[in-house]
Enzyme design. Structure first.
Site, PDB file in Angstrom:
ATOM      1  N   GLU A   3     -12.134  -0.113   6.448  1.00 46.29           N
ATOM      2  CA  GLU A   3     -10.860   0.199   7.087  1.00 46.29           C
ATOM      3  C   GLU A   3     -10.898   0.024   8.609  1.00 46.29           C
ATOM      4  O   GLU A   3      -9.856  -0.052   9.240  1.00 46.29           O
ATOM      5  CB  GLU A   3     -10.431   1.628   6.717  1.00 46.29           C
ATOM      6  CG  GLU A   3     -10.151   1.757   5.232  1.00 46.29           C
ATOM      7  CD  GLU A   3     -10.005   3.200   4.763  1.00 46.29           C
ATOM      8  OE1 GLU A   3      -9.395   3.394   3.702  1.00 46.29           O
ATOM      9  OE2 GLU A   3     -10.514   4.120   5.416  1.00 46.29           O
ATOM     10  N   GLY A  28      -3.503   5.663  -2.789  1.00 47.29           N
ATOM     11  CA  GLY A  28      -2.948   5.442  -4.121  1.00 47.29           C
ATOM     12  C   GLY A  28      -1.451   5.713  -4.098  1.00 47.29           C
ATOM     13  O   GLY A  28      -1.001   6.691  -3.496  1.00 47.29           O
ATOM     14  N   MET A  67      -7.298  10.980   1.038  1.00 44.29           N
ATOM     15  CA  MET A  67      -8.263  12.072   1.129  1.00 44.29           C
ATOM     16  C   MET A  67      -8.558  12.554   2.555  1.00 44.29           C
ATOM     17  O   MET A  67      -9.514  13.303   2.765  1.00 44.29           O
ATOM     18  CB  MET A  67      -9.574  11.645   0.436  1.00 44.29           C
ATOM     19  CG  MET A  67      -9.360  11.276  -1.021  1.00 44.29           C
ATOM     20  SD  MET A  67     -10.840  10.668  -1.866  1.00 44.29           S
ATOM     21  CE  MET A  67     -11.861  12.130  -1.897  1.00 44.29           C
ATOM     22  N   GLU A  68      -7.750  12.118   3.522  1.00 43.74           N
ATOM     23  CA  GLU A  68      -8.030  12.522   4.916  1.00 43.74           C
ATOM     24  C   GLU A  68      -6.798  12.939   5.719  1.00 43.74           C
ATOM     25  O   GLU A  68      -6.899  13.762   6.639  1.00 43.74           O
ATOM     26  CB  GLU A  68      -8.720  11.367   5.693  1.00 43.74           C
ATOM     27  CG  GLU A  68     -10.091  10.993   5.202  1.00 43.74           C
ATOM     28  CD  GLU A  68     -10.066  10.059   4.005  1.00 43.74           C
ATOM     29  OE1 GLU A  68      -9.032   9.368   3.809  1.00 43.74           O
ATOM     30  OE2 GLU A  68     -11.043  10.023   3.250  1.00 43.74           O
ATOM     31  N   ASP A  81      -4.000   1.075  -5.066  1.00 36.42           N
ATOM     32  CA  ASP A  81      -3.978   1.382  -6.513  1.00 36.42           C
ATOM     33  C   ASP A  81      -2.796   2.295  -6.796  1.00 36.42           C
ATOM     34  O   ASP A  81      -2.129   2.767  -5.867  1.00 36.42           O
ATOM     35  CB  ASP A  81      -5.293   2.051  -6.938  1.00 36.42           C
ATOM     36  CG  ASP A  81      -5.551   3.330  -6.162  1.00 36.42           C
ATOM     37  OD1 ASP A  81      -6.277   3.270  -5.150  1.00 36.42           O
ATOM     38  OD2 ASP A  81      -4.984   4.379  -6.523  1.00 36.42           O
TER      39      ASP A  81
HETATM   40  N1  ADE Z   1      -7.450   6.241  -1.664  1.00 37.13           N
HETATM   41  C1  ADE Z   1      -7.086   5.093  -2.273  1.00 37.13           C
HETATM   42  N2  ADE Z   1      -6.645   5.331  -3.520  1.00 37.13           N
HETATM   43  C2  ADE Z   1      -6.741   6.673  -3.715  1.00 37.13           C
HETATM   44  C3  ADE Z   1      -6.457   7.518  -4.806  1.00 37.13           C
HETATM   45  N3  ADE Z   1      -6.009   7.044  -5.952  1.00 37.13           N
HETATM   46  N4  ADE Z   1      -6.690   8.853  -4.645  1.00 37.13           N
HETATM   47  C4  ADE Z   1      -7.173   9.330  -3.480  1.00 37.13           C
HETATM   48  N5  ADE Z   1      -7.467   8.562  -2.422  1.00 37.13           N
HETATM   49  C5  ADE Z   1      -7.256   7.253  -2.527  1.00 37.13           C
END
Ligand code: ADE
Length: 235
Positions: free
Chosen positions: A16, A82, A179-180, A203
């Site tokens: 990233e 995601g 997640m951040e 995703d």
């Molecule tokens: N970062 C990218 N895809 C993610 C997901 N599905 N869950 C959490 N963090 C992500």
């Protein structure tokens, strides 16, 4: 660009930040908390670029170092996420309107799901002018890509099941999960630093996420880097 601006750019993973680092002129490198902070110029902008590592604790520590050691005037968190919104496809961009911790639960003492006690807010609101500028830049730089301004939800979990995804949508009306972001926003909120989160979708955060993520993370990260580079020139 405002000559007083010093912009902290945080990515969780090397992927990233690697292309942004490759394009910058590094003037100084410092290591703190096992994180390498690259200070210098990205185009005309004064920046500090750092890979914080994955998850909320790493991200909060990193943001506080950017505040204390570098006195950053703005924070950008860039990376992948995601999708929780059917309109957001892989490769599209989500720009944060606001951010919530989806894994905080103190409902037993009357706090709404996601709210950290005694903070007085559940949502951390991104800086309005940074959001507007990021959206405009996205249309210019990657016109084929859709950019939506919406809600980021963060927790220390990779979301890869339809059941969990549906709960995040129902409980928080989130547009993307990562997640951040919430801990970066939370730290910026406490330090009164304007921030924005710019995430490209890698995703769909459902049962296909495990398969899609490794395939699309590179393409998604590239979109984010292109956008971030141009965006900081305007801050
Ligand atoms: N970062 C990218 N895809 C993610 C997901 N599905 N869950 C959490 N963090 C992500």
């Amino acid at each position: 660009m405002n000559t007083m601006s010093k912009i902290g750019i945080i990515g969780a993973m090397e992927l990233e930040v690697e292309s942004l680092k490759a394009q910058m002129t590094v003037e100084n490198t410092t290591t703190r908390a096992n994180m390498d902070f690259f200070e210098g110029k990205l185009g005309e902008a004064d920046v500090v670029i750092v890979r914080c590592g994955i998850g909320k604790v790493n991200a909060a520590i990193c943001t506080q170092i950017l505040a204390d050691l570098y006195g950053v005037t703005h924070v950008i968190n860039t990376g992948v996420a995601g999708s929780l919104n059917a309109k957001l496809d892989i490769g599209d961009i989500l720009i944060s309107k606001d951010v919530i911790h989806h894994d905080v639960d103190v409902r037993v003492f009357g706090y709404p799901l996601g709210e950290v006690p005694q903070l007085g807010t559940r949502e951390f609101t991104a800086d309005e002018s940074m959001v507007t500028l990021a959206k405009e830049t996205c249309t210019e730089v990657i016109p084929d890509c859709q950019a939506i301004v919406g809600r980021v939800v963060s927790g220390d979990q990779f979301i890869s099941s339809k059941e969990v995804k549906d709960a995040l949508i129902a409980n928080f009306q989130g547009d993307c999960a990562e997640m951040e972001g919430a801990s970066i926003a939370h730290t910026c909120y406490l330090n009164k630093i304007p921030f924005v989160i710019i995430r490209a979708i890698s995703d769909k955060a459902d049962d296909s996420a495990e398969m899609d993520y490794p395939t699309f993370e590179r393409e998604a990260a590239k979109h984010c880097a292109m956008l971030t580079k141009e965006f900081v020139q305007k801050l």
